[in-house]
Design a protein around this motif. Structure first.
Motif, PDB file in Angstrom:
ATOM      1  N   VAL A  25       3.958 -13.815  -7.916  1.00 29.75           N
ATOM      2  CA  VAL A  25       3.500 -12.587  -7.276  1.00 29.75           C
ATOM      3  C   VAL A  25       2.530 -11.872  -8.206  1.00 29.75           C
ATOM      4  CG1 VAL A  25       4.179 -10.351  -6.356  1.00 29.75           C
ATOM      5  CG2 VAL A  25       5.615 -12.348  -5.946  1.00 29.75           C
ATOM      6  N   ASP A  26       1.283 -11.713  -7.756  1.00 31.79           N
ATOM      7  CA  ASP A  26       0.250 -11.051  -8.552  1.00 31.79           C
ATOM      8  C   ASP A  26       0.189  -9.588  -8.120  1.00 31.79           C
ATOM      9  OD1 ASP A  26      -3.362 -11.520  -8.968  1.00 31.79           O
ATOM     10  OD2 ASP A  26      -1.907 -10.243 -10.004  1.00 31.79           O
ATOM     11  N   ILE A  27       0.683  -8.691  -8.975  1.00 33.36           N
ATOM     12  CA  ILE A  27       0.764  -7.279  -8.606  1.00 33.36           C
ATOM     13  C   ILE A  27      -0.616  -6.684  -8.374  1.00 33.36           C
ATOM     14  CG2 ILE A  27       0.735  -6.422 -10.977  1.00 33.36           C
ATOM     15  CD1 ILE A  27       2.846  -5.088  -8.033  1.00 33.36           C
ATOM     16  N   SER A  28      -1.654  -7.253  -9.031  1.00 34.35           N
ATOM     17  CA  SER A  28      -3.005  -6.720  -8.865  1.00 34.35           C
ATOM     18  C   SER A  28      -3.552  -6.982  -7.464  1.00 34.35           C
ATOM     19  CB  SER A  28      -3.949  -7.323  -9.908  1.00 34.35           C
ATOM     20  OG  SER A  28      -4.079  -8.724  -9.714  1.00 34.35           O
ATOM     21  N   SER A  29      -2.917  -7.925  -6.758  1.00 35.78           N
ATOM     22  CA  SER A  29      -3.375  -8.229  -5.403  1.00 35.78           C
ATOM     23  C   SER A  29      -2.783  -7.274  -4.373  1.00 35.78           C
ATOM     24  CB  SER A  29      -3.015  -9.674  -5.032  1.00 35.78           C
ATOM     25  OG  SER A  29      -1.595  -9.820  -4.926  1.00 35.78           O
ATOM     26  N   ILE A  30      -1.849  -6.427  -4.812  1.00 36.87           N
ATOM     27  CA  ILE A  30      -1.210  -5.470  -3.899  1.00 36.87           C
ATOM     28  C   ILE A  30      -1.866  -4.111  -4.093  1.00 36.87           C
ATOM     29  CG2 ILE A  30       0.971  -4.457  -3.148  1.00 36.87           C
ATOM     30  CD1 ILE A  30       2.432  -6.740  -4.512  1.00 36.87           C
ATOM     31  N   ILE A  31      -2.513  -3.595  -3.052  1.00 37.71           N
ATOM     32  CA  ILE A  31      -3.232  -2.328  -3.171  1.00 37.71           C
ATOM     33  C   ILE A  31      -2.256  -1.160  -3.220  1.00 37.71           C
ATOM     34  CG2 ILE A  31      -5.252  -3.260  -1.995  1.00 37.71           C
ATOM     35  CD1 ILE A  31      -4.377  -1.773   0.510  1.00 37.71           C
ATOM     36  N   GLY A  32      -2.772   0.015  -3.628  1.00 32.25           N
ATOM     37  CA  GLY A  32      -1.917   1.187  -3.830  1.00 32.25           C
ATOM     38  C   GLY A  32      -1.138   1.592  -2.603  1.00 32.25           C
ATOM     39  N   ASP A  33      -1.799   1.618  -1.430  1.00 31.24           N
ATOM     40  CA  ASP A  33      -1.107   2.020  -0.211  1.00 31.24           C
ATOM     41  C   ASP A  33       0.040   1.071   0.110  1.00 31.24           C
ATOM     42  OD1 ASP A  33      -2.896   4.065  -0.017  1.00 31.24           O
ATOM     43  OD2 ASP A  33      -4.101   3.159   1.576  1.00 31.24           O
ATOM     44  N   GLU A  34      -0.194  -0.222  -0.119  1.00 25.53           N
ATOM     45  CA  GLU A  34       0.852  -1.198   0.169  1.00 25.53           C
ATOM     46  C   GLU A  34       2.020  -1.054  -0.803  1.00 25.53           C
ATOM     47  OE1 GLU A  34      -0.365  -5.262  -0.021  1.00 25.53           O
ATOM     48  OE2 GLU A  34       1.469  -6.000   0.915  1.00 25.53           O
ATOM     49  N   LYS A  73       8.383  -9.881  -4.073  1.00 27.44           N
ATOM     50  CA  LYS A  73       7.320  -8.891  -3.940  1.00 27.44           C
ATOM     51  C   LYS A  73       7.858  -7.487  -4.200  1.00 27.44           C
ATOM     52  CE  LYS A  73       3.330  -8.096  -0.935  1.00 27.44           C
ATOM     53  NZ  LYS A  73       2.690  -8.471   0.353  1.00 27.44           N
ATOM     54  N   VAL A  74       9.033  -7.200  -3.645  1.00 22.64           N
ATOM     55  CA  VAL A  74       9.641  -5.890  -3.865  1.00 22.64           C
ATOM     56  C   VAL A  74       9.944  -5.684  -5.343  1.00 22.64           C
ATOM     57  CG1 VAL A  74      11.676  -4.462  -3.397  1.00 22.64           C
ATOM     58  CG2 VAL A  74      10.623  -5.758  -1.537  1.00 22.64           C
ATOM     59  N   GLY A  75      10.510  -6.716  -5.985  1.00 21.63           N
ATOM     60  CA  GLY A  75      10.812  -6.615  -7.407  1.00 21.63           C
ATOM     61  C   GLY A  75       9.568  -6.388  -8.247  1.00 21.63           C
ATOM     62  N   ALA A  76       8.468  -7.065  -7.896  1.00 23.37           N
ATOM     63  CA  ALA A  76       7.212  -6.904  -8.633  1.00 23.37           C
ATOM     64  C   ALA A  76       6.691  -5.475  -8.520  1.00 23.37           C
ATOM     65  CB  ALA A  76       6.164  -7.896  -8.101  1.00 23.37           C
ATOM     66  N   VAL A  77       6.778  -4.897  -7.335  1.00 21.34           N
ATOM     67  CA  VAL A  77       6.310  -3.521  -7.138  1.00 21.34           C
ATOM     68  C   VAL A  77       7.166  -2.550  -7.938  1.00 21.34           C
ATOM     69  CG1 VAL A  77       6.078  -1.670  -5.447  1.00 21.34           C
ATOM     70  CG2 VAL A  77       5.251  -3.954  -4.888  1.00 21.34           C
ATOM     71  N   TYR A  78       8.483  -2.756  -7.942  1.00 18.50           N
ATOM     72  CA  TYR A  78       9.345  -1.864  -8.706  1.00 18.50           C
ATOM     73  C   TYR A  78       9.074  -1.965 -10.205  1.00 18.50           C
ATOM     74  CZ  TYR A  78      12.418   0.314  -5.312  1.00 18.50           C
ATOM     75  OH  TYR A  78      12.923   1.118  -4.328  1.00 18.50           O
ATOM     76  N   LEU A  96      18.402  -4.266  -9.040  1.00 16.66           N
ATOM     77  CA  LEU A  96      17.016  -4.052  -9.453  1.00 16.66           C
ATOM     78  C   LEU A  96      16.899  -3.836 -10.949  1.00 16.66           C
ATOM     79  CD1 LEU A  96      15.558  -1.875  -6.580  1.00 16.66           C
ATOM     80  CD2 LEU A  96      14.807  -4.132  -7.303  1.00 16.66           C
ATOM     81  N   VAL A  97      17.856  -3.134 -11.549  1.00 22.36           N
ATOM     82  CA  VAL A  97      17.826  -2.932 -12.999  1.00 22.36           C
ATOM     83  C   VAL A  97      17.877  -4.283 -13.706  1.00 22.36           C
ATOM     84  CG1 VAL A  97      19.120  -2.066 -14.968  1.00 22.36           C
ATOM     85  CG2 VAL A  97      18.756  -0.605 -12.987  1.00 22.36           C
ATOM     86  N   ASP A  98      18.747  -5.185 -13.197  1.00 18.58           N
ATOM     87  CA  ASP A  98      18.819  -6.520 -13.789  1.00 18.58           C
ATOM     88  C   ASP A  98      17.476  -7.238 -13.685  1.00 18.58           C
ATOM     89  OD1 ASP A  98      21.434  -6.222 -14.507  1.00 18.58           O
ATOM     90  OD2 ASP A  98      22.242  -7.210 -12.721  1.00 18.58           O
ATOM     91  N   GLN A  99      16.845  -7.125 -12.518  1.00 20.62           N
ATOM     92  CA  GLN A  99      15.547  -7.777 -12.321  1.00 20.62           C
ATOM     93  C   GLN A  99      14.507  -7.221 -13.300  1.00 20.62           C
ATOM     94  OE1 GLN A  99      14.171  -7.859  -8.205  1.00 20.62           O
ATOM     95  NE2 GLN A  99      16.236  -7.371  -7.564  1.00 20.62           N
ATOM     96  N   ILE A 100      14.484  -5.886 -13.414  1.00 24.57           N
ATOM     97  CA  ILE A 100      13.468  -5.223 -14.235  1.00 24.57           C
ATOM     98  C   ILE A 100      13.672  -5.540 -15.718  1.00 24.57           C
ATOM     99  CG2 ILE A 100      12.656  -2.962 -14.992  1.00 24.57           C
ATOM    100  CD1 ILE A 100      13.450  -2.071 -12.026  1.00 24.57           C
TER     101      ILE A 100
END
Length: 352
Positions: free
Chosen positions: A20-29, A72-77, A114-118
């Motif tokens: 998952v490339d976080i740079s490919s996800i725009i701010g609104d998304e 994807k959710v984990g990458a955003v967090y 999520l804490v574990d993921q992060i």
């Protein structure tokens, strides 16, 4: 999913997980993903602070959102928390701050995942990954598994999610699984480890020496609480036909609409502040006089009189609509109980 999944396939999965490339996800998304992962009340509290144009952009992004898998959710967090650490001047580096913030927003179970993921830089693992999936998707994953595996999965997940998953099963299978859940007391660490392998993820940490306490009558009752009344009533009678004592114990632990009368006055007043008026009216349409009096007593005199007038003049309401409204009231009550705002009691036990 067979147990003989190859190491090569697992390696492929891990590479995909990290792709998952976080740079490919725009701010609104990103904002849409964060908001969609919260409950409605918490998301609404954030949206209230946005400008109209921002609300429009984020709302459009939420409407377009698709394929929100756990990676994807984990990458955003992770990106979100990294941004906080970059731009805040109060030193938000502490694990306690992060854990407490996420717990307030998501609840303890999801926050811990999520804490574990992060902290570990990984995605959701094993059974935990199922908590982020749509119930229908989970049902399709476990539908062909052995009933014992299905039982453990359903006992492990949150009750409302398990109720939706069960609704995807046949009537016969629902009965079998609910009775298995009620009879389940604990699961050995080796069984949990095997299930995590089946989910094609790395097990987070080592299984402890103690068996996991999942399942049982209370777990069955909590799942039943979230089912549609039609399914719930049929299922409890089917259980009664097989095992009357089991059915009785499950019913004793269930929290149903009539149990609202057992909440103290302070709790009722807090609950009424969170229930939309149209939902409350429909729910009371099918309530007995004792419960109505309890509700009216905890309203202002004027509000109680207006509610009574509305109920007297309300046209006939479908039973299914009344039951749906009552389920919604119970869902609100359970959420408040989970946060420690009110206490619910049912039969001989309590839901804190």
């Amino acid at each position: 999913m067979p147990n003989e999944i190859t190491n090569q396939e697992n390696t492929s999965k891990k590479k995909k997980q990290n792709s998952v490339d976080i740079s490919s996800i725009i701010g609104d998304e990103k904002a849409a993903i964060l908001l969609l992962s919260l409950n409605e009340d918490d998301a609404a509290g954030i949206i209230r602070h946005l400008e109209p144009k921002q609300v429009q952009r984020v709302g459009s992004a939420m409407a377009r959102a698709s394929n929100l898998n756990q990676e994807k959710v984990g990458a955003v967090y992770r990106a979100f928390l990294e941004d906080i650490q970059k731009y805040t001047n109060i030193g938000v580096k502490s694990e306690d701050f992060m854990r407490n913030t996420l717990t307030a927003a998501l609840g303890a179970d999801k926050a811990n995942n999520l804490v574990d993921q992060i902290l570990l830089g990984t995605g959701s693992k094993g059974l935990d990954s199922l908590k982020w999936m749509d119930p229908r998707q989970v049902a399709s994953i476990i539908i062909n598994e052995h009933p014992q595996i299905q039982t453990i999965v359903l006992s492990y997940l949150e009750a409302n999610q398990s109720a939706e998953i069960l609704s995807q099963f046949s009537e016969r299978d629902r009965l079998d699984l609910m009775m298995r859940i009620a009879n389940l007391e604990e699961v050995q660490p080796s069984a949990l480890a095997e299930l995590n392998e089946i989910m094609e993820k790395q097990f987070a940490g080592q299984a402890g020496a103690q068996a996991a306490k999942i399942g049982g009558f209370k777990a069955a009752a909590e799942i039943m609480n979230y089912m549609d009344n039609s399914l719930e009533n049929v299922l409890i009678e089917q259980i009664r036909d097989q095992d009357e004592d089991m059915a009785t114990q499950i019913q004793d632990l269930m929290f149903v609409f009539e149990n609202l009368i057992e909440i103290n006055d302070q709790g009722i007043q807090k609950l009424l502040r969170d229930i939309p008026q149209d939902i409350l009216k429909k729910s009371l349409k099918g309530a007995d006089d004792t419960l109505r009096d309890k509700i009216f007593k905890n309203m202002s005199k004027r509000a109680a009189e207006m509610m009574q007038d509305d109920l007297d003049t309300m046209p006939p309401v479908k039973i299914s609509d009344v039951e749906a409204a009552q389920k919604e009231v119970l869902a609100i009550a359970r959420r408040m109980a989970d946060k420690g705002e009110i206490m619910l009691s049912s039969g001989a036990d309590e839901f804190l």
